[in-house]
Scaffold this active site. Sequence first.
Site, PDB file in Angstrom:
ATOM      1  N   SER A   1      39.737  86.402  43.301  1.00 25.16           N
ATOM      2  CA  SER A   1      38.127  86.394  41.920  1.00 25.16           C
ATOM      3  C   SER A   1      36.951  86.404  42.320  1.00 25.16           C
ATOM      4  CB  SER A   1      37.682  85.185  41.428  1.00 25.16           C
ATOM      5  OG  SER A   1      36.302  84.691  41.657  1.00 25.16           O
ATOM      6  N   LYS A   2      36.218  87.649  40.717  1.00 22.12           N
ATOM      7  CA  LYS A   2      35.264  88.106  41.061  1.00 22.12           C
ATOM      8  C   LYS A   2      34.073  87.420  41.957  1.00 22.12           C
ATOM      9  CE  LYS A   2      33.282  89.479  37.069  1.00 22.12           C
ATOM     10  NZ  LYS A   2      33.034  89.970  35.561  1.00 22.12           N
ATOM     11  N   ARG A   3      33.896  86.440  41.553  1.00 20.62           N
ATOM     12  CA  ARG A   3      32.450  85.391  42.072  1.00 20.62           C
ATOM     13  C   ARG A   3      32.788  85.394  44.107  1.00 20.62           C
ATOM     14  NH1 ARG A   3      34.413  81.354  38.478  1.00 20.62           N
ATOM     15  NH2 ARG A   3      34.784  82.917  37.506  1.00 20.62           N
ATOM     16  N   LYS A   4      33.778  85.576  44.340  1.00 17.89           N
ATOM     17  CA  LYS A   4      34.007  85.407  45.445  1.00 17.89           C
ATOM     18  C   LYS A   4      34.434  86.908  46.650  1.00 17.89           C
ATOM     19  CE  LYS A   4      37.307  82.252  45.833  1.00 17.89           C
ATOM     20  NZ  LYS A   4      38.898  81.540  45.391  1.00 17.89           N
ATOM     21  N   SER A   5      33.903  87.792  45.834  1.00 21.09           N
ATOM     22  CA  SER A   5      33.470  89.254  46.201  1.00 21.09           C
ATOM     23  C   SER A   5      34.446  89.854  46.284  1.00 21.09           C
ATOM     24  CB  SER A   5      32.453  89.224  46.867  1.00 21.09           C
ATOM     25  OG  SER A   5      32.902  88.685  48.447  1.00 21.09           O
TER      26      SER A   5
END
Length: 484
Positions: free
Chosen positions: A247-251
Amino acid sequence: MTDSEVRVRIAPSPTGYFHVGTARTAIFNWLYARKMGGRFFLRIEDTDRDRSKREYVDIVLDGLRWLGLDWDDEPIFQSQRFDSYKPVAQELLAEGKAYRCFCSPEELNRKRQQAQKEKRNYRYDRTCRDLTETQIRERLDTGIPFVVRLKLPSTGTVGFDDVVLGKAQKAYEDLDDFIILKSDGNAVYNFAVVVDDHDMGITHVIRGNDHVANTYLQKELYQALGFKLPVFAHVPLILRPDRSKVSKRKSDKGVTDYQQEGYLPETLLNFLALLGWSPKDDREKMSRAELIEAFSLEAINAANAIFDPEKLTWLNGEYIRDKSNHELAKLVAPILIERQFSTKYALETRWQWFMQVIGALKERCKLVSEFADKGAYFFIDEFDYDVKGVKKRFGKPGVRENLTLLYERFDNITDFTEATTEEALRELVDELDCKPAELIHPTRLAVSGLTGGPSLFLLLELVGQQQVIARMKRAVAYIEKMGE
Ligand code: GLU
């Protein structure tokens, strides 16, 4: 459009970078279309006006182009179809398949909280489902805002056949009379998708299995509207090696990041195609044509797929080795120019030489950018010496003298090549009665700043006589300083 034509689509929401999961779903759709002689469409789901941005659309379009996933026709923008949904909802209202719900958000919230307190599953209690014509008229006349909800059966089950998951089923008890038009008159996501897919003539909906919950609701809409149900194939999610969701949130990186880091489009295409699908033999490296030839929806795996970054890098190395020096040189040139290691003019005027440099580095590079990282010294004279290398190679007694003797020999060479430099070095080794390594290692460090790289003599020829001698002199001065 013929009856048997396969029509698929990718429907990205342009709210951020181009996620590898979206890219993989696009690849499956594209492969299927190309395999079946069908058509692959692009629909930009940009109805979330706060989060959708034009620059994100460009990121997706550029990424698809870079991967070579050519789409048919112009992309469709959902934001330009706002007016297509209302008339369809009105039809459903007229046929009694949907109804206006005048319950206020506050009232619904209160009921939701009450259900939570009592630890019940919240469902809309259908207060407005059976209002009389007069009641509806009254509310409309008073100007009470309303949403439109779809009528669902109260009992029984809804199910659909999925090419990947098999039979998917859910009890109606667990579903709400869900909203299809919001109080501002805009369609909700599930409603827009069904109308769009129908209007675009989509025959196969291939998308991430995080959409299964939506599919139950969408199926109800297909039925209510009398639309032909497409074939559904819900593809597995992509997980990181620790099994958490990419996911994007976890870079986690997007397609553009891989592109910028020096991965080739053929690598990413091949690698992502094998996340959740396999040709059922041991092939890991497959060309575009081979992927199209072997692809089938039936062979998509239901189990989630693990993204192995090491395998990706390995595969990229394989594709790099397949490329000609000329092709690679064209890819490396912009990086050298951007890093100001060289100029377009300098590279173009020495293209033959540049291709040889590429050839010399090729075996050692798994990323396009590594040619610039590992071969900077071919283009610039000012580089630092590898710190460990300095201790190991320049710190030994006699190095300064040996390097001096060697550059004097090099200076006397009239035709400075791989062969003549080797001959000169071997002669000196004999005279000094030392090991070749005692001259080879410090010379490499002096000329490249590094402890490893292509064959030293090839490196010397490519760096060129003048530069080699200048760099060896610089190293001698450096070693002198070290001793002080
Ligand atoms: N916009 C949705 C997504 O990005 C696609 C939904 C669909 O393919 O139906 O996940």
